[in-house]
Write a protein that holds these residues in place. Structure first.
Motif, PDB file in Angstrom:
ATOM      1  N   ALA A 163       0.845  -1.187   0.000  1.00 51.55           N
ATOM      2  CA  ALA A 163       0.000   0.000   0.000  1.00 51.55           C
ATOM      3  C   ALA A 163       0.882   1.239   0.000  1.00 51.55           C
ATOM      4  O   ALA A 163       1.896   1.292   0.689  1.00 51.55           O
ATOM      5  N   SER A 164       0.502   2.231  -0.808  1.00 47.86           N
ATOM      6  CA  SER A 164       1.272   3.467  -0.831  1.00 47.86           C
ATOM      7  C   SER A 164       0.349   4.624  -0.480  1.00 47.86           C
ATOM      8  O   SER A 164      -0.871   4.552  -0.675  1.00 47.86           O
ATOM      9  N   VAL A 165       0.941   5.681   0.043  1.00 46.68           N
ATOM     10  CA  VAL A 165       0.163   6.851   0.448  1.00 46.68           C
ATOM     11  C   VAL A 165      -0.651   7.377  -0.730  1.00 46.68           C
ATOM     12  O   VAL A 165      -1.847   7.640  -0.618  1.00 46.68           O
ATOM     13  N   GLU A 166       0.018   7.490  -1.886  1.00 47.55           N
ATOM     14  CA  GLU A 166      -0.662   8.088  -3.038  1.00 47.55           C
ATOM     15  C   GLU A 166      -1.854   7.269  -3.503  1.00 47.55           C
ATOM     16  O   GLU A 166      -2.945   7.808  -3.705  1.00 47.55           O
ATOM     17  N   VAL A 167      -1.645   5.956  -3.648  1.00 50.96           N
ATOM     18  CA  VAL A 167      -2.729   5.127  -4.163  1.00 50.96           C
ATOM     19  C   VAL A 167      -3.830   4.943  -3.118  1.00 50.96           C
ATOM     20  O   VAL A 167      -5.018   5.135  -3.393  1.00 50.96           O
ATOM     21  N   LEU A 168      -3.441   4.617  -1.911  1.00 51.82           N
ATOM     22  CA  LEU A 168      -4.453   4.326  -0.897  1.00 51.82           C
ATOM     23  C   LEU A 168      -5.303   5.560  -0.590  1.00 51.82           C
ATOM     24  O   LEU A 168      -6.525   5.453  -0.421  1.00 51.82           O
ATOM     25  N   SER A 169      -4.687   6.743  -0.557  1.00 53.00           N
ATOM     26  CA  SER A 169      -5.486   7.934  -0.243  1.00 53.00           C
ATOM     27  C   SER A 169      -6.575   8.132  -1.295  1.00 53.00           C
ATOM     28  O   SER A 169      -7.709   8.484  -0.960  1.00 53.00           O
ATOM     29  N   GLU A 170      -6.233   7.872  -2.578  1.00 48.43           N
ATOM     30  CA  GLU A 170      -7.248   7.980  -3.634  1.00 48.43           C
ATOM     31  C   GLU A 170      -8.340   6.931  -3.455  1.00 48.43           C
ATOM     32  O   GLU A 170      -9.528   7.225  -3.576  1.00 48.43           O
ATOM     33  N   GLN A 171      -7.923   5.714  -3.161  1.00 48.55           N
ATOM     34  CA  GLN A 171      -8.918   4.646  -2.975  1.00 48.55           C
ATOM     35  C   GLN A 171      -9.860   4.977  -1.827  1.00 48.55           C
ATOM     36  O   GLN A 171     -11.075   4.805  -1.924  1.00 48.55           O
ATOM     37  N   LEU A 172      -9.310   5.477  -0.734  1.00 51.25           N
ATOM     38  CA  LEU A 172     -10.149   5.777   0.424  1.00 51.25           C
ATOM     39  C   LEU A 172     -11.123   6.909   0.117  1.00 51.25           C
ATOM     40  O   LEU A 172     -12.276   6.905   0.545  1.00 51.25           O
ATOM     41  N   ARG A 173     -10.633   7.889  -0.666  1.00 49.88           N
ATOM     42  CA  ARG A 173     -11.516   9.008  -1.014  1.00 49.88           C
ATOM     43  C   ARG A 173     -12.742   8.541  -1.796  1.00 49.88           C
ATOM     44  O   ARG A 173     -13.802   9.153  -1.724  1.00 49.88           O
ATOM     45  N   SER A 174     -12.583   7.441  -2.538  1.00 51.95           N
ATOM     46  CA  SER A 174     -13.718   6.993  -3.348  1.00 51.95           C
ATOM     47  C   SER A 174     -14.581   5.959  -2.622  1.00 51.95           C
ATOM     48  O   SER A 174     -15.570   5.487  -3.169  1.00 51.95           O
ATOM     49  N   LEU A 175     -14.229   5.631  -1.409  1.00 48.91           N
ATOM     50  CA  LEU A 175     -15.037   4.652  -0.662  1.00 48.91           C
ATOM     51  C   LEU A 175     -16.319   5.297  -0.133  1.00 48.91           C
ATOM     52  O   LEU A 175     -16.299   6.432   0.336  1.00 48.91           O
ATOM     53  N   ASP A 176     -17.384   4.528  -0.176  1.00 48.94           N
ATOM     54  CA  ASP A 176     -18.650   5.010   0.384  1.00 48.94           C
ATOM     55  C   ASP A 176     -18.499   5.376   1.849  1.00 48.94           C
ATOM     56  O   ASP A 176     -19.052   6.365   2.314  1.00 48.94           O
ATOM     57  N   ALA A 177     -17.746   4.516   2.555  1.00 55.31           N
ATOM     58  CA  ALA A 177     -17.600   4.710   3.998  1.00 55.31           C
ATOM     59  C   ALA A 177     -17.023   6.081   4.339  1.00 55.31           C
ATOM     60  O   ALA A 177     -17.246   6.598   5.429  1.00 55.31           O
ATOM     61  N   PHE A 178     -16.301   6.675   3.397  1.00 62.06           N
ATOM     62  CA  PHE A 178     -15.647   7.939   3.701  1.00 62.06           C
ATOM     63  C   PHE A 178     -16.259   9.129   2.971  1.00 62.06           C
ATOM     64  O   PHE A 178     -15.626  10.160   2.794  1.00 62.06           O
ATOM     65  N   ARG A 179     -17.486   8.984   2.536  1.00 58.82           N
ATOM     66  CA  ARG A 179     -18.128  10.100   1.861  1.00 58.82           C
ATOM     67  C   ARG A 179     -18.208  11.293   2.831  1.00 58.82           C
ATOM     68  O   ARG A 179     -18.584  11.137   3.988  1.00 58.82           O
ATOM     69  N   GLY A 180     -17.818  12.456   2.323  1.00 61.76           N
ATOM     70  CA  GLY A 180     -17.902  13.671   3.140  1.00 61.76           C
ATOM     71  C   GLY A 180     -16.803  13.816   4.175  1.00 61.76           C
ATOM     72  O   GLY A 180     -16.845  14.696   5.029  1.00 61.76           O
TER      73      GLY A 180
END
Ligand code: ADP
Ligand code: MG
Length: 770
Positions: free
Chosen positions: A568-585
């Motif tokens: 896992a890398s900061v760049e990729v994971l941060s993008e993935q997390l931003r698109s997760l439903d769980a993290f909307r808003g």
């Protein structure tokens, strides 16, 4: 140094101590040349080139273990030797077979003339045992050594009785090279020992010390370690040399400590009264100090109240509250009219310290400014990323004395930073504040400032004794009461449901107003190393222990099953997390060492203030970051981190009264048992000392001391800091006694020489590293 004026006939022999004589003189230049290539140039070099192990005579090497391509030394019994003429080319060949009793190994020698082969044949008689060295090859499915170098056990003896006695002696096996096999070293050692007399090798160990521990003399020990008659001989010799190493190191440290204690410093005694900064600070503290903080506070207070420079190491587990202890010491110094400097390993940490110290001090931190209390001091931050104007102002405040407390990185010790009256230097999160930096401190003008070094890495006693035995040590054991516990769980990365639950859990915490760290081992995909960019500003943190240093405990090379997976890398994971439903808003930010210092600073401030809810970062947050509202930490690829690094990371949560959750995400398989043991240890306990013990058990000694031991010149060869803990403690006591009786070591000339050469190596090593 003493001048030698007498010029006797044998000039050379009289002026150069035996152990310093060149091997070219003692052995002849031809024999000495290949030894010099191994770094063995003097008699001392050779005699201190101890056998790595001893072969038991009669114990044959297991031939089935030999692998083609390996350079080996094999003990085996000769079964046959036959000379054959070769049809295809001119010359002859000797083929011998040797055996370990089960498997055979073939030895081949070629020669133009038979005479040479006859000579081998005569030595390689069936029934004899020999040591054979060479590179294993595979010839038609059979293991073979071509043209091995060899020696027949007991062949040099004069008669049969002696041959039997010789054949029963342990055989020294030296660290050797293909050019210089072990028995050649053995013979060179014998030649040198044959020329050495007892008077040639005065013993650095004082007689009283040697007698107390029933240790052999240096002269006897050289013989016993190189030419043992039996196992007891070399064991005794090894013990003596180990003790000698421990004793020289301890004597050097005790002496350095004594020398330092005799320097002068300005006493900064506690100023009594309700109006002092310290008493006003204590009154406004929102919590009671722990017993440990009070006790350590007393120790430090009395040290800095004395006219000799304090040299103290404060070790306390993550979250034990070292900052307040340091701050109280700084206030005592300011009350007494001096200034204090606080050195952090990174700019991010320095800025955080400045922020939190200002907020703890409140109006006491704004001396001479609007809103400042009467008699207040000034806290000044000085870092490289500040603007020129900001820096100029900070430098001015330091030089004029307007700033009582100056916070920064090591740059504070540079020449262009002047203090009006620097009384105390606190070094945070570094357990080796090296000789060079200490000298820089000393050169800082005026008298030597008091020094407090703080570390969260629990260091076993004898390691501490060996690595910085010239410092006094204080330990903060307890964690402030009321601290909510941190629960740690292992999350199997391959389980999608668990991963989903992990992110869900983070969201729930954020909804309660708390903050979440997600830690990755990489900045970008495919980075081949961790992010050490900002964590280390100097030899900061763990260089000698490998603990806490990003990278040092990354077992990339060794962790089985970890080779081919995408980390896992900061760049990729941060993008993935931003698109997760769980993290909307949810506000997600990133932090890593490749960012500009000002951006890092802004990101930390935003996270601390709650504008950022979730921070995806590298290990830049490992040390010291203090955001009490952060309650969750998710560490990706946790198996790639070492125990103490995970412990440090986890120390970022559970700092307030909120219960913390630490989730260690790792693809655990059965073949990665070390990683599993590490992670389970973390899940089981939050006690840093217990974890340090587990860590030491799992790691090799060399990693524990790193450069401090393995690379350190010639002094530490046999000593093992963990295994020889008792020996070191004993040596310490002896060293203290000897130096107390004879502080200048006037009557221990040999010891003094040994100490100085050890310290030279040490300094040398340090300079090379920095
Ligand atoms: P560390 O030893 O890891 O550097 P800190 O000095 O950063 O720890 O302290 C950790 C947290 O504990 C800080 O938020 C600090 O304000 C708090 N703290 C320190 N001492 C006490 C105490 N005696 N009681 C309660 N909280 C404390
Ligand atoms: Mg700290």
């Amino acid at each position: 140094m003493k001048e030698q004026v007498v010029v006797p006939a044998d000039f050379e022999a009289a002026t150069i101590p035996f152990l310093e004589r060149p091997l070219s003189k003692l052995l002849g230049t031809r024999t000495a040349a290949p030894l010099a290539k191994m770094g063995l140039e003097t008699a001392g070099d050779l005699l201190r080139h101890y056998p790595r192990r001893y072969a038991e005579p009669g114990t044959l090497t297991d031939i089935s273990e030999l692998k083609p391509g390996e350079h080996v030394t094999v003990m085996a019994k000769i079964s046959s030797a036959t000379i054959r003429h070769m049809r295809s080319r001119a010359g002859a060949m000797l083929n011998a077979r040797v055996s370990d009793g089960v498997h055979d190994l073939s030895l081949t020698f070629f020669a133009k003339r038979q005479g040479v082969l006859r000579m081998h044949e005569d030595k390689l008689r069936p029934g004899r045992v020999g040591l054979f060295t060479g590179t294993v090859s595979d010839y038609r499915g059979e293991r073979q050594l071509a043209h091995p170098d060899y020696v027949i056990v007991g062949l040099d003896a004069d008669d049969e009785d002696q041959a039997i006695a010789e054949a029963a002696k342990p055989i020294p096996m030296y660290p050797a090279t293909a050019a210089v096999p072990t028995w050649r070293i053995e013979r060179c050692v014998a030649t040198v020992l044959g020329q050495m007399h007892e008077a040639d090798v005065p013993d650095p160990l004082p007689d009283s010390v040697r007698a107390a521990h029933r240790l052999d003399t240096l002269f006897e020990s050289f013989r016993r370690i190189h030419q043992p008659d039996n196992d007891d001989d070399w064991r005794r010799a090894r013990r003596r040399f180990r003790f000698e190493e421990a004793f020289i190191v301890q004597a050097a440290l005790v002496r350095r400590k004594a020398a330092h204690a005799s320097l002068e410093a300005t006493a900064r005694p506690l100023v009594a009264g309700p109006k002092t900064l310290l008493s006003r600070f204590d009154q406004q503290l929102p919590f009671a100090l722990t017993r440990g903080q009070i006790q350590v506070g007393h120790e430090i207070s009395s040290d800095i109240g004395s006219a000799h420079p304090m040299q103290r190491l404060l070790q306390g587990d993550v979250g034990s509250g070292k900052t307040i202890v340091a701050l109280r010491a700084m206030l005592q110094v300011v009350d007494a009219g001096g200034q204090a400097a606080l050195l952090a390993p990174t700019e991010v940490l320095a800025a955080q310290h400045a922020r939190s110290i200002e907020s703890m001090l409140g109006e006491l931190a704004f001396g001479g400014m609007l809103g400042g209390a009467e008699g207040a001091t000034r806290v000044v931050l000085l870092t490289g990323s500040m603007t020129t104007a900001q820096k100029r102002k900070a430098l001015l405040d330091a030089a004029s004395g307007a700033a009582g407390i100056v916070i920064g990185t090591h740059a504070l010790l540079s020449d262009n930073v002047q203090f009006a009256d620097l009384g105390l230097v606190v070094v945070d999160e570094q357990h080796r504040f090296g000789v060079k930096q200490r000298d820089a401190l000393r050169a800082k003008g005026g008298t030597v400032p008091h020094l407090l070094v703080m570390t969260a890495t629990p260091i076993p006693r004898t390691v501490a004794m060996t690595v910085f035995g010239d410092l006094e040590v204080s330990t903060l054991k307890e964690i402030p009461a009321g601290r909510a516990p941190v629960a740690t769980h292992i999350v199997p990365a391959q389980n999608a449901a668990w991963m989903a639950r992990t992110w869900q859990r983070a969201r729930e915490e954020i909804d309660k107003g708390r903050r979440v760290y997600v830690v990755c081992s990489r900045i970008s995909p495919g980075d081949d190393s961790s992010d050490g960019a900002e964590t280390i500003s100097d030899d900061a943190y763990g260089e000698n222990f490998g603990q806490g240093t990003p990278g040092a405990l990354f077992e990339d090379a060794t962790a089985p099953g970890a080779e081919n997976r995408e980390l896992a890398s900061v760049e990729v994971l941060s993008e993935q997390l931003r698109s997760l439903d769980a993290f909307r808003g949810i506000n997600i930010s990133v932090l890593h060492g490749r960012m500009a210092p000002a951006d890092k600073e802004a990101t930390m401030a935003s996270f601390s203030a709650g504008h950022t809810d979730l921070l995806v970062s590298t290990t830049v947050i490992e040390v010291g970051i203090d955001v009490p509202t952060a309650s969750v930490m998710i560490i990706m690829d946790a198996d790639r981190f070492g125990i103490s690094q995970l412990h440090q990371l986890r120390g970022r949560i559970g700092r307030g009264n909120l219960p913390g959750v630490c989730l260690l995400v790792a693809p655990l398989s059965d073949d990665n048992t070390d990683a599993r043991v590490r992670l389970e240890a973390l899940a089981r306990t939050t006690d840093g000392f217990e974890l340090a013990a587990t860590d030491l058990e799992l790691r090799h000694e060399g990693d524990v001391l790193g450069a401090a031991q393995s690379g350190r010149g010639s002094t530490l060869r046999l000593l093992r800091v963990m295994k020889d803990a008792d020996l070191i403690a004993m040596a310490r006591e002896d060293a203290e006694r000897i130096i107390e009786e004879d502080p200048t070591l006037a009557s221990h000339e040999r010891l003094l020489v040994a100490i100085n050469s050890y310290l030279d190596e040490d300094t040398q090593e340090f300079l090379e590293r920095s």
